[in-house]
Design a protein around this motif. Sequence first.
Motif, mmCIF file in Angstrom:
data_model
loop_
_atom_site.group_PDB
_atom_site.id
_atom_site.type_symbol
_atom_site.label_atom_id
_atom_site.label_comp_id
_atom_site.label_asym_id
_atom_site.label_seq_id
_atom_site.Cartn_x
_atom_site.Cartn_y
_atom_site.Cartn_z
ATOM 1 N N LEU A 4 0.793 -1.177 -0.175
ATOM 2 C CA LEU A 4 -0.029 -0.124 -0.048
ATOM 3 C C LEU A 4 0.903 1.171 0.184
ATOM 4 N N ILE A 85 -5.593 -1.192 -7.318
ATOM 5 C CA ILE A 85 -6.809 -0.403 -6.790
ATOM 6 C C ILE A 85 -6.473 0.982 -6.158
ATOM 7 N N THR A 87 -8.289 4.636 -4.180
ATOM 8 C CA THR A 87 -9.558 4.957 -3.508
ATOM 9 C C THR A 87 -9.053 6.745 -3.557
ATOM 10 N N ILE A 108 -12.520 -5.154 -0.899
ATOM 11 C CA ILE A 108 -11.292 -4.455 -1.059
ATOM 12 C C ILE A 108 -10.434 -4.864 0.165
ATOM 13 N N VAL A 112 -6.585 -6.642 -0.877
ATOM 14 C CA VAL A 112 -5.026 -5.852 -0.431
ATOM 15 C C VAL A 112 -4.488 -6.832 0.412
ATOM 16 N N THR A 116 -3.129 -7.218 -3.865
ATOM 17 C CA THR A 116 -3.444 -6.180 -4.708
ATOM 18 C C THR A 116 -2.859 -5.056 -4.307
ATOM 19 N N TYR A 118 -2.344 -1.244 -3.641
ATOM 20 C CA TYR A 118 -3.720 -0.189 -3.309
ATOM 21 C C TYR A 118 -2.726 1.227 -3.068
ATOM 22 N N CYS A 128 -8.033 3.186 5.497
ATOM 23 C CA CYS A 128 -7.176 2.228 5.742
ATOM 24 C C CYS A 128 -6.929 2.122 7.085
#
Length: 235
Positions: A4, A85, A87, A108, A112, A116, A118, A128
């Motif tokens: 992330l 992804i 956001t 989501i 993650v 994935t 993010y 988060c």
Amino acid sequence: MKKLIIASTSTLHGGAYLEYLLPVLASHFKGCSSLLFVPYARPGGISHDDYTKRVADTFAPLNIDVKGLHEFDNPAEAVANAEAIFTGGGNTFLLVTQLYNNNVLTAIQNAVENGTPYLGSSAGSNICGLTMQTTNDMPIIYPPSFNTLALVPFNLNPHYLDPVEGSTHMGETRETRINEFHKINRQPVLGLREGSWLEVYGETIVLRGELKARLFRQEQQPEEIEAGSDLSWLK
């Protein structure tokens, strides 16, 4: 393994959208040819289509194709199949409401947790944390729950502002509001100043950018956290 970027903001003064983060994002999304954008946080002024186009234009130089989550008939399936992804920012109350209403919050979170990549900015970073209760946004809508993605084991306050020295403003500061939060809630809160972000890989959490962050813990004095610090211990 979680991967992330949790950014305080999408745009720095005088810069273009995500401009300051682009070198980081090129590495973060390396190998990705597509990205799923979550535009739910915008309450008005820009449509989901226009918001998604802004993001698409930004990621075009990285050869990443962008689609908005609102374009899919089955949002949860779109999240599960996403290569990456993002956001975006806006109002956190609206964002969280839409995530619950479209049954994608858990989708989501699972995506993650399973690797994935993010990116979150502003409201997309607020979610988060453990809860959205330390957002700066007004409650323009009532979400089903304040619980959010819990991708880091504490709460976040993006756009953290320090008191202006010499100001005659008598209203509450961000620090005051976070201290009020800690009268009732135990989880730590990290105030992210503009231009700062968290880099999360697996269970490792590192503060990036040029500025310090401000850490608040219940019944303790706030402390300044240096850029480059490992926050993996914080919970």
